[in-house]
Design a protein around this motif. Structure first.
Motif, short mmCIF file in Angstrom:
data_model
loop_
_atom_site.label_atom_id
_atom_site.label_comp_id
_atom_site.label_asym_id
_atom_site.label_seq_id
_atom_site.Cartn_x
_atom_site.Cartn_y
_atom_site.Cartn_z
N SER A 284 -9.30 -2.63 -9.81
CA SER A 284 -8.92 -3.81 -9.04
C SER A 284 -8.15 -4.79 -9.92
O SER A 284 -8.43 -4.93 -11.12
CB SER A 284 -10.17 -4.52 -8.50
OG SER A 284 -10.83 -3.72 -7.53
N ALA B 170 -3.45 0.11 -2.98
CA ALA B 170 -4.04 -0.31 -1.71
C ALA B 170 -4.11 -1.84 -1.70
O ALA B 170 -4.86 -2.43 -2.49
CB ALA B 170 -5.43 0.29 -1.52
N VAL B 171 -3.31 -2.46 -0.86
CA VAL B 171 -3.29 -3.91 -0.76
C VAL B 171 -4.24 -4.33 0.36
O VAL B 171 -4.03 -4.01 1.53
CB VAL B 171 -1.87 -4.44 -0.48
CG1 VAL B 171 -1.87 -5.95 -0.33
CG2 VAL B 171 -0.92 -4.02 -1.61
N GLU B 172 -5.30 -5.04 -0.01
CA GLU B 172 -6.30 -5.50 0.93
C GLU B 172 -6.18 -7.02 1.08
O GLU B 172 -5.52 -7.67 0.26
CB GLU B 172 -7.70 -5.10 0.44
CG GLU B 172 -7.84 -3.59 0.24
CD GLU B 172 -9.15 -3.19 -0.42
OE1 GLU B 172 -9.89 -4.10 -0.85
OE2 GLU B 172 -9.43 -1.98 -0.49
N PRO B 173 -6.80 -7.60 2.09
CA PRO B 173 -6.66 -9.05 2.31
C PRO B 173 -7.00 -9.90 1.10
O PRO B 173 -6.35 -10.92 0.85
CB PRO B 173 -7.63 -9.32 3.48
CG PRO B 173 -7.67 -8.02 4.22
CD PRO B 173 -7.58 -6.96 3.16
N ASP B 174 -8.04 -9.51 0.36
CA ASP B 174 -8.44 -10.34 -0.78
C ASP B 174 -8.51 -9.53 -2.08
O ASP B 174 -9.21 -9.93 -3.02
CB ASP B 174 -9.79 -11.01 -0.51
CG ASP B 174 -10.88 -10.00 -0.18
OD1 ASP B 174 -10.55 -8.79 -0.08
OD2 ASP B 174 -12.04 -10.41 -0.03
N ASN B 175 -7.81 -8.40 -2.14
CA ASN B 175 -7.89 -7.56 -3.33
C ASN B 175 -6.72 -6.59 -3.36
O ASN B 175 -6.16 -6.25 -2.32
CB ASN B 175 -9.21 -6.78 -3.32
CG ASN B 175 -9.49 -6.08 -4.63
OD1 ASN B 175 -9.03 -6.52 -5.68
ND2 ASN B 175 -10.25 -5.01 -4.59
N VAL B 176 -6.33 -6.20 -4.57
CA VAL B 176 -5.34 -5.14 -4.74
C VAL B 176 -5.99 -4.07 -5.60
O VAL B 176 -6.48 -4.36 -6.71
CB VAL B 176 -4.05 -5.65 -5.42
CG1 VAL B 176 -3.10 -4.48 -5.71
CG2 VAL B 176 -3.35 -6.68 -4.56
N SER C 117 0.84 -1.19 0.00
CA SER C 117 0.00 0.00 0.00
C SER C 117 0.88 1.25 0.00
O SER C 117 1.89 1.30 0.70
CB SER C 117 -0.91 0.00 1.23
OG SER C 117 -1.83 -1.06 1.19
#
Length: 204
Positions: free
Chosen positions: A155, A143-149, A130
């Motif tokens: 996305s 933005a690096v999310e648990p199940d998505n970038v 992120s």
């Protein structure tokens, strides 16, 4: 013959496959050398342009790269990371916008947009963090999310597509650098001989 055809097809698509021991052992030494040579080729992916050209989900992107005369650049040694909009991503753009970008007189704007998707380094999905990430034409917000970038407002729908000169991450929206949209709107207004042009929907 069918086995060799499959190997050749895999080489074109950048996909490696293995030759079964039974087939290898039944071949003559000359055939074995040819099979091994083809297998090595099959295991080596092509350039970013080659890989994109071999994937039907990137037909519009490939056409745009060709229109912007960037084929040689993206086929060079690199390494590069390309956040590659799929055809579905381009379909979100109004038809007149995509058509305008593909016009020769707007090649500079198309180039600006395409280079905004290219990072001058190889960054795999597990290396994305992120924050900001510099491209060949400005910075992206990651933005690096648990199940998505998320890249700006797009996305990543398919990460880590290997190429010989880098990596491709497929995304679901076209990214546009600041200022390019306003310039495109201005040029489209001039082409229509209007004092004002209806703002392009915020699909970027």
């Amino acid at each position: 013959m069918q086995t060799l055809q499959k190997i050749a097809l895999a080489a074109l698509c950048g996909v490696g496959i293995a030759i079964s021991p039974a087939i290898a052992n039944s071949a003559t030494p000359a055939d074995q050398m040819e099979n091994e040579s083809r297998l090595i080729i099959a295991q080596e992916p092509g350039t970013i342009v080659d890989v994109a050209s071999g994937n039907e989900d990137f037909e519009t992107l490939v056409a745009a790269v060709q229109a912007a005369d960037l084929v040689d650049d993206l086929s060079s040694e690199g390494p590069f990371t390309v956040f590659a909009p799929t055809d579905d991503a381009f379909d979100l753009l109004p038809d007149d916008v995509l058509a305008a970008l593909l016009e020769p007189e707007n090649e500079d704007l198309l180039t600006d947009i395409l280079l905004y998707h290219v990072v001058p380094d190889e960054v795999t999905s597990d290396e994305l963090e992120s924050g900001g990430l510099d491209t060949l034409n400005g910075g992206l917000a990651i933005a690096v999310e648990p199940d998505n970038v998320v890249v700006n407002n797009a996305s990543v729908v398919l990460p880590d597509v290997d190429a010989s000169n880098g990596v491709i991450h497929a995304i679901n929206r076209v990214l546009v650098p600041p200022g390019t949209l306003a310039e495109l709107e201005s040029r489209m207004a001039e082409d229509d001989d209007d004092d004002e042009v209806e703002p392009i929907p915020g699909l970027w």
